[in-house]
Design a protein around this motif. Structure first.
Motif, short mmCIF file in Angstrom:
data_model
loop_
_atom_site.label_atom_id
_atom_site.label_comp_id
_atom_site.label_asym_id
_atom_site.label_seq_id
_atom_site.Cartn_x
_atom_site.Cartn_y
_atom_site.Cartn_z
N ARG A 14 0.89 -1.27 -0.08
CA ARG A 14 0.08 -0.14 -0.16
C ARG A 14 0.83 1.29 0.03
NH1 ARG A 14 -2.53 -1.38 4.43
NH2 ARG A 14 -4.27 -2.49 3.37
N GLU A 15 2.06 1.32 0.59
CA GLU A 15 2.74 2.65 0.87
C GLU A 15 3.64 2.81 -0.48
OE1 GLU A 15 3.54 4.61 3.04
OE2 GLU A 15 2.33 3.71 5.12
N GLY A 16 3.91 1.62 -1.24
CA GLY A 16 4.54 1.95 -2.61
C GLY A 16 5.87 1.95 -2.44
N GLY A 17 6.61 2.53 -3.56
CA GLY A 17 8.23 2.57 -3.60
C GLY A 17 9.06 3.67 -2.97
N PHE A 18 10.08 4.15 -3.79
CA PHE A 18 10.93 5.23 -3.14
C PHE A 18 10.01 6.76 -3.64
CE2 PHE A 18 13.80 8.54 -3.82
CZ PHE A 18 14.32 8.52 -2.54
N VAL A 19 10.09 7.63 -2.47
CA VAL A 19 9.33 8.77 -2.56
C VAL A 19 10.27 9.94 -1.83
CG1 VAL A 19 7.30 10.25 -2.46
CG2 VAL A 19 7.23 7.86 -2.92
N ASN A 20 10.57 11.12 -2.55
CA ASN A 20 11.01 11.90 -1.61
C ASN A 20 10.36 13.37 -1.72
OD1 ASN A 20 12.85 13.46 -0.10
ND2 ASN A 20 14.73 12.97 -1.37
N ASP A 21 9.13 13.56 -1.21
CA ASP A 21 8.45 14.58 -1.71
C ASP A 21 8.71 15.75 -0.56
OD1 ASP A 21 5.85 16.22 -1.62
OD2 ASP A 21 4.76 14.69 -2.43
N PRO A 22 8.95 16.81 -1.14
CA PRO A 22 9.25 18.04 -0.20
C PRO A 22 8.18 18.42 0.90
CG PRO A 22 9.01 18.89 -2.39
CD PRO A 22 9.04 17.43 -2.31
N ASP A 23 6.77 18.11 0.40
CA ASP A 23 5.63 18.31 1.16
C ASP A 23 5.42 17.26 2.12
OD1 ASP A 23 5.04 20.82 -0.12
OD2 ASP A 23 3.90 19.82 -1.47
N ASP A 24 6.08 16.17 2.34
CA ASP A 24 5.73 15.01 3.18
C ASP A 24 7.04 15.33 4.28
OD1 ASP A 24 5.75 12.83 4.87
OD2 ASP A 24 5.83 11.47 3.02
N PRO A 25 6.37 15.57 5.67
CA PRO A 25 7.48 15.98 6.75
C PRO A 25 8.26 14.64 7.23
CG PRO A 25 5.14 15.66 7.60
CD PRO A 25 5.01 15.89 6.13
#
Length: 203
Positions: A14-25
């Protein structure tokens, strides 16, 4: 009930793979495991003596499952809660840490079984949760999932950067909302219209 490992594998999917979102604390994340968690655990996947984004990228699904089972289920003592809410609290703990427990504690208080909303599963919380389940065995899981959904909406109300996780660009339900609704009966899902009305003030 599914095994804890099976539930953890579903969370990873459900979480998925690699993400580096600047809006995600949470910062850089892979399979839902944040760089902050990996640093706290000292998980140096690359073996270069530091824990950075490269380690997050290299984290395997199996390693993520192991982290969830040990640090997000066993150590918080989720197994001590009524079985009906274990999977949902576990999933929420991965997504929101100790807020997952606070949501349950506040729900128990609202049902007349008060316990301190400290985010810790101790004797008081275990007793209150069991009493809440005994009082409404067919409804506690739905009530908790609804409380999760309300938490997400309220968080997005306060933090505009988080709204994209609760509402898609086309105005439909975002990942946070559909995730909460996976743990409740379909009759408690909001309609698209209800969701749009709830989020209309964000425009």
């Amino acid at each position: 009930m599914q095994t804890v490992r099976t539930i953890a594998e579903e969370i990873v999917a459900r979480e998925g793979g690699f993400v580096n979102d600047p809006d995600d604390p949470g910062g850089a994340t892979n399979h839902g495991v944040t760089i902050h968690t990996m640093r706290r655990l000292g998980l140096d996947v690359t073996g270069d003596g530091k824990v950075d984004v490269a380690d997050v990228r290299r984290l395997s699904r199996a390693q993520a499952v192991d982290i969830y089972v040990e640090h997000y289920f066993r150590r918080p003592r989720i197994a001590a809660l009524p079985e009906a809410v274990q999977a949902s609290v576990f999933d929420m703990y991965v997504n929101a840490g100790s807020n997952a427990v606070r949501i349950l504690q506040r729900l128990c208080g609202d049902m007349g079984f008060p316990c301190a909303p400290d985010g810790v599963i101790g004797p008081q919380t275990i007793r209150a949760a069991q009493m809440a389940f005994d009082a409404a065995p067919r409804h506690l899981a739905d009530a908790y999932a609804i409380a999760r959904r309300n938490f997400y909406y309220a968080l997005a109300d306060r933090r505009p950067q988080s709204r994209k996780f609760a509402r898609r660009r086309d105005g439909g339900k975002g990942g946070w909302i559909t995730r909460a609704e996976e743990f409740m009966q379909p009759r408690y899902h909001l309609t698209d219209r209800q969701h749009r009305e709830r989020t209309a003030a964000w425009d």
